[in-house]
Design a protein around this motif. Structure first.
Motif, PDB file in Angstrom:
ATOM      1  N   GLN A 120      10.855  21.525 -24.022  1.00 16.89           N
ATOM      2  CA  GLN A 120      10.714  21.374 -25.004  1.00 16.89           C
ATOM      3  C   GLN A 120      11.195  21.358 -25.606  1.00 16.89           C
ATOM      4  OE1 GLN A 120       7.263  21.501 -25.328  1.00 16.89           O
ATOM      5  NE2 GLN A 120       7.334  20.887 -27.096  1.00 16.89           N
ATOM      6  N   ASP A 121      11.129  19.620 -26.361  1.00 15.94           N
ATOM      7  CA  ASP A 121      11.492  19.151 -27.448  1.00 15.94           C
ATOM      8  C   ASP A 121      13.099  18.723 -26.935  1.00 15.94           C
ATOM      9  OD1 ASP A 121       9.777  19.373 -28.938  1.00 15.94           O
ATOM     10  OD2 ASP A 121      10.162  21.499 -29.559  1.00 15.94           O
ATOM     11  N   GLN A 122      13.197  18.264 -25.476  1.00 19.04           N
ATOM     12  CA  GLN A 122      14.775  17.750 -24.993  1.00 19.04           C
ATOM     13  C   GLN A 122      13.948  16.268 -25.059  1.00 19.04           C
ATOM     14  OE1 GLN A 122      17.185  19.295 -25.817  1.00 19.04           O
ATOM     15  NE2 GLN A 122      16.495  21.158 -26.136  1.00 19.04           N
ATOM     16  N   ASN A 123      15.690  15.604 -24.395  1.00 25.48           N
ATOM     17  CA  ASN A 123      15.213  14.144 -24.220  1.00 25.48           C
ATOM     18  C   ASN A 123      15.530  13.686 -22.845  1.00 25.48           C
ATOM     19  OD1 ASN A 123      13.625  12.942 -26.452  1.00 25.48           O
ATOM     20  ND2 ASN A 123      15.644  13.059 -27.450  1.00 25.48           N
ATOM     21  N   TYR A 124      15.709  14.864 -21.957  1.00 32.03           N
ATOM     22  CA  TYR A 124      16.047  15.137 -20.590  1.00 32.03           C
ATOM     23  C   TYR A 124      15.055  15.787 -19.498  1.00 32.03           C
ATOM     24  CZ  TYR A 124      17.972  19.695 -21.980  1.00 32.03           C
ATOM     25  OH  TYR A 124      17.703  20.630 -22.073  1.00 32.03           O
ATOM     26  N   ILE A 125      14.702  15.198 -18.009  1.00 32.52           N
ATOM     27  CA  ILE A 125      14.306  16.353 -17.481  1.00 32.52           C
ATOM     28  C   ILE A 125      15.268  16.510 -16.062  1.00 32.52           C
ATOM     29  CG2 ILE A 125      12.396  15.975 -17.845  1.00 32.52           C
ATOM     30  CD1 ILE A 125      12.475  13.575 -15.467  1.00 32.52           C
ATOM     31  N   ILE A 126      15.311  17.658 -15.801  1.00 29.57           N
ATOM     32  CA  ILE A 126      15.990  17.373 -13.762  1.00 29.57           C
ATOM     33  C   ILE A 126      14.547  17.018 -12.877  1.00 29.57           C
ATOM     34  CG2 ILE A 126      17.100  18.656 -12.324  1.00 29.57           C
ATOM     35  CD1 ILE A 126      18.814  19.905 -14.944  1.00 29.57           C
ATOM     36  N   GLN A 268      23.408  18.625 -21.280  1.00 27.00           N
ATOM     37  CA  GLN A 268      22.565  19.019 -22.010  1.00 27.00           C
ATOM     38  C   GLN A 268      22.018  19.683 -20.308  1.00 27.00           C
ATOM     39  OE1 GLN A 268      20.481  18.074 -24.862  1.00 27.00           O
ATOM     40  NE2 GLN A 268      20.952  20.023 -25.709  1.00 27.00           N
ATOM     41  N   ALA A 269      21.982  18.844 -19.220  1.00 23.61           N
ATOM     42  CA  ALA A 269      21.009  18.556 -18.865  1.00 23.61           C
ATOM     43  C   ALA A 269      22.163  19.012 -17.095  1.00 23.61           C
ATOM     44  CB  ALA A 269      20.569  17.284 -17.524  1.00 23.61           C
ATOM     45  N   GLN A 270      23.105  18.469 -17.865  1.00 28.62           N
ATOM     46  CA  GLN A 270      24.028  19.537 -16.494  1.00 28.62           C
ATOM     47  C   GLN A 270      24.210  20.685 -16.617  1.00 28.62           C
ATOM     48  OE1 GLN A 270      26.833  17.149 -14.306  1.00 28.62           O
ATOM     49  NE2 GLN A 270      26.653  19.850 -13.822  1.00 28.62           N
ATOM     50  N   GLU A 271      24.435  21.263 -17.648  1.00 30.09           N
ATOM     51  CA  GLU A 271      24.666  22.365 -18.320  1.00 30.09           C
ATOM     52  C   GLU A 271      23.112  23.562 -17.429  1.00 30.09           C
ATOM     53  OE1 GLU A 271      24.948  22.711 -22.639  1.00 30.09           O
ATOM     54  OE2 GLU A 271      26.726  21.585 -22.689  1.00 30.09           O
ATOM     55  N   LYS A 272      21.884  23.081 -18.176  1.00 30.25           N
ATOM     56  CA  LYS A 272      20.860  23.795 -17.041  1.00 30.25           C
ATOM     57  C   LYS A 272      21.121  23.706 -15.039  1.00 30.25           C
ATOM     58  CE  LYS A 272      18.341  24.096 -21.020  1.00 30.25           C
ATOM     59  NZ  LYS A 272      17.983  25.678 -21.354  1.00 30.25           N
ATOM     60  N   TYR A 273      21.488  22.670 -14.904  1.00 32.63           N
ATOM     61  CA  TYR A 273      21.898  21.946 -13.844  1.00 32.63           C
ATOM     62  C   TYR A 273      23.267  23.518 -13.160  1.00 32.63           C
ATOM     63  CZ  TYR A 273      23.863  21.171  -8.944  1.00 32.63           C
ATOM     64  OH  TYR A 273      23.932  21.239  -7.469  1.00 32.63           O
TER      65      TYR A 273
END
Length: 374
Positions: A120-126, A268-273
């Protein structure tokens, strides 16, 4: 072509047309982004609040020869409907669907599972692509992507495409920008060109998957405001996929009002991964040979740590098998630097018994046994 209308007509009319036998697409609004996944798995990204399309297409390719490429337009048929999962396994939202090549029935026979993780409210997806071979024999395959961007909602040219070999990031920008980063395998090549009608031909796809170079930077001049869309074909290193075996690709996709903002979203996507895989690495002490250590603790209940050593940067696949030789889990499928690495394995969903874990790299295949006692 499949999908009921030609892509050229799509560009002219800016409409979406679906195969009449199904309407199982997902249109997810999550604050800053509208993530749209068609019934056949094509991912498109729109920015809010004006619903401006920034990415028209992200789909997969699996090539095994000049006339044998699994692709979205010519081969893909639905196995499980595209759907928004009630209980996401990762992220705030998860879109899932699975697909096969029953539409064409041509090789290679691929079963694709697709998970799209959104926040939610982020500019990325994986996007997670699990590509399983249904061929009788092992195949030597090159996996790639077919990407069409529409930065700032226009095909009027002026796009700059570049691939940074240090950050491993593929960028398309005008003033605003979109970016792509493979999170578990590096791209080995990038073919870029201006969209043209009916480019989706197996022989062309095969050539681009075997390109072995990078078209970067690549600038699209504004000559035809209707069809000046950049097409990107990034590809991965060739690998052997046994019958019933799989390759897993994690791809981060991000948008930014500037290139810097897009890069921050990819970070930020890298951190989630990293949270998802949680590989701990020591790259200061480089081992002299490949090694796979005994898991600890062993026996275990329900989790254990598996550690291994790499003398050089390698593609790494770490899998778990039962004593019948059936794959029950895949822990890793990514490129890791030289060094010592460890990863936690949670076997909560497995029953007690003996299991085999295997480490496959570019040059070695190692196995060991472990015991789960509940």
């Amino acid at each position: 072509m499949k999908k009921a209308i030609l892509l050229f007509t799509f560009f002219l009319l800016n409409i979406i047309s679906f195969n009449p036998k199904t309407n199982a697409q997902v249109d997810l609004y999550i604050g800053k982004l509208n993530v749209y996944v068609t019934e056949y798995g094509r991912i498109a990204i729109y920015t809010m609040p004006d619903t401006i399309r920034q990415i028209y297409r992200v789909t997969t390719l699996v090539g095994t020869g000049e006339d044998a490429v699994f692709d979205y337009d010519n081969d893909v048929e639905i196995e499980e409907d595209t759907q928004l999962l009630t209980n996401p396994t990762f992220g705030d939202f998860e879109i899932y669907g699975s697909f096969n090549n029953d539409y064409s029935g041509l090789p290679p026979s691929i079963f694709q599972k697709q998970n799209v993780y959104c926040w939610q409210d982020q500019n990325y997806i994986i996007a997670k692509y699990t590509l399983i071979s249904r061929e009788t024999n092992a195949i030597d395959a090159i996996v790639g992507l077919d990407i069409i961007t529409e930065v700032e909602g226009t095909y009027a040219g002026g796009d700059t495409v570049k691939y940074d070999s240090d950050s491993k990031i593929l960028t398309v920008k005008k003033t605003e920008a979109v970016g792509f980063k493979s999170l578990n395998n590096d791209f080995k090549s990038l073919k870029s060109f201006v969209w043209y009608e009916d480019y989706q031909v197996d022989s062309s796809y095969n050539n681009w998957l075997n390109y072995n170079s990078y078209d970067s930077p690549f600038v699209i001049n504004a000559t035809d405001p209707i069809v000046d869309a950049p097409v990107l074909i990034p590809a991965y290193n060739s690998r052997t996929i046994s019958s019933g075996d799989s390759v897993v690709i994690y791809l981060a996709i991000a948008y930014g009002e500037t290139e810097e903002a897009m890069l921050a979203s990819l970070a930020q996507a890298q951190e989630k991964y990293d949270m998802l895989t949680d590989v701990k690495s020591d790259i200061k002490n480089i081992p002299s040979s490949y090694s796979l250590n005994q898991n600890y603790p062993n026996p275990f209940n329900p989790s254990t740590t598996i550690s291994f050593g790499l003398p050089e940067k390698s593609e790494v696949t770490l899998k778990i098998y039962n004593m019948l030789g059936e794959e029950v889990a895949q822990i890793l499928n990514q490129t890791l630097d030289a060094g010592n690495h460890s990863v936690n394995f949670d076997a909560s969903m497995l029953s007690s018994g003996m299991y085999v874990y295997s480490l496959q790299t570019n040059k070695q295949f190692l196995t060991k046994k472990m015991s789960l006692i509940k």
